[in-house]
Motif scaffolding. Structure first.
Motif, PDB file in Angstrom:
ATOM      1  N   ASP A 135       0.860  -1.183   0.000  1.00  0.00           N
ATOM      2  CA  ASP A 135       0.000   0.000   0.000  1.00  0.00           C
ATOM      3  C   ASP A 135       0.901   1.239   0.000  1.00  0.00           C
TER       4      ASP A 135
ATOM      5  N   THR B 175      -2.742   2.150  -4.410  1.00  0.00           N
ATOM      6  CA  THR B 175      -2.383   3.548  -4.153  1.00  0.00           C
ATOM      7  C   THR B 175      -3.686   4.277  -3.817  1.00  0.00           C
ATOM      8  N   ASN B 176      -3.558   5.479  -3.332  1.00  0.00           N
ATOM      9  CA  ASN B 176      -4.735   6.339  -3.140  1.00  0.00           C
ATOM     10  C   ASN B 176      -4.254   7.777  -3.302  1.00  0.00           C
TER      11      ASN B 176
HETATM   12  C1  E4P Z   1      -6.214   1.032   0.720  1.00  0.00           C
HETATM   13  O1  E4P Z   1      -6.162   0.638  -0.433  1.00  0.00           O
HETATM   14  C2  E4P Z   1      -5.794   2.337   1.191  1.00  0.00           C
HETATM   15  O2  E4P Z   1      -4.775   2.882   0.373  1.00  0.00           O
HETATM   16  C3  E4P Z   1      -5.295   2.360   2.577  1.00  0.00           C
HETATM   17  O3  E4P Z   1      -4.983   1.173   3.147  1.00  0.00           O
HETATM   18  C4  E4P Z   1      -5.494   3.614   3.327  1.00  0.00           C
HETATM   19  O4  E4P Z   1      -5.511   3.444   4.688  1.00  0.00           O
HETATM   20  P1  E4P Z   1      -4.922   4.506   5.719  1.00  0.00           P
HETATM   21  O5  E4P Z   1      -4.959   5.860   5.039  1.00  0.00           O
HETATM   22  O6  E4P Z   1      -5.812   4.416   6.899  1.00  0.00           O
HETATM   23  O7  E4P Z   1      -3.524   4.074   5.978  1.00  0.00           O
END
Ligand code: E4P
Length: 214
Positions: A6, A27-28
């Protein structure tokens, strides 16, 4: 249980991939921002490192624009999975993309009801956020267990990705609870590698080796 990393840090992805422990990446928008790099550029680079599902998130809030963004992202590489927030518009977009053969990861899931709806809309993956539930004194692992039970009983094929993982215990608990995948930050992967008794064991072996006639 399969393991994804992640992060959007390419060096960390390369290292985890070299260790042979990951088979996908999530990713985010926050992780992309933290990388300080261009979104499309970094996601493209990740697809060249890991041969597995790479989640890239849309930022539009309405279904029409989510679908537009998703179609563009899907052109980057066949392994791109579109991450979509768990909203009514997100479900609509998931249905459309699924019909087009584009894989989806419905994210920001905080209840079994949401996971069930995402699965029924056709999500390839559903991502319940463990630690964000735990910090509000809920049970992230309890949620994984509940979703795994429902999906098992009803033969639902969407895979569960345990997300928002902050320590090794959450990983092991997610595996025991029936999660298909855990997406894990790099620092937690490194925590999982280490054990003081392993270090001690190596130290003893090397010390004893010194007395072996050479
Ligand atoms: C999942 O795909 C997200 O990217 C992720 O795990 C975000 O979680 P967090 O911001 O609480 O770490």
């Amino acid at each position: 249980m399969k393991i994804f990393i992640d992060t959007a840090e390419v060096a960390h992805i390369k290292h985890a991939n070299q260790m042979g422990i990951i088979c996908g990446v999530t990713t985010n928008p926050s992780l992309i921002a933290r990388s300080g790099r261009d979104f499309v550029e970094v996601v493209t680079e990740i697809t060249q490192i890991v041969d597995g599902p790479i989640s890239a998130e849309v930022i539009s809030l309405d279904a029409e624009n989510m679908v537009k963004e998703a179609r563009e992202l899907a052109k980057i590489h066949k392994n791109i999975v579109i991450k979509i927030p768990m909203t009514a518009d997100g479900l609509e977009a998931t249905k459309i993309l699924t019909a087009e053969g584009i894989k989806t990861n419905v994210t920001l899931i905080f209840s079994a009801a949401q996971a069930l709806l995402a699965a029924r809309a056709g999500a390839t993956y559903v991502s319940p956020f463990i630690n964000r539930i735990d910090v509000l004194s809920g049970s992230g692992i309890g949620l994984i267990e509940e979703i795994a039970h429902i999906f098992g009983v009803h033969g639902i094929e969407s895979e569960i990705i345990a997300a928002s993982i902050k320590n090794a215990k959450q990983v092991v608990d997610a595996a025991s609870a029936g999660s298909d995948i855990a997406t894990i930050p790099y620092d937690v992967l490194l925590q999982m590698v280490e054990h003081p008794l392993t270090d001690k064991g190596i130290e003893i072996f090397l010390k004893d080796w010194e007395s072996v006639p050479k």
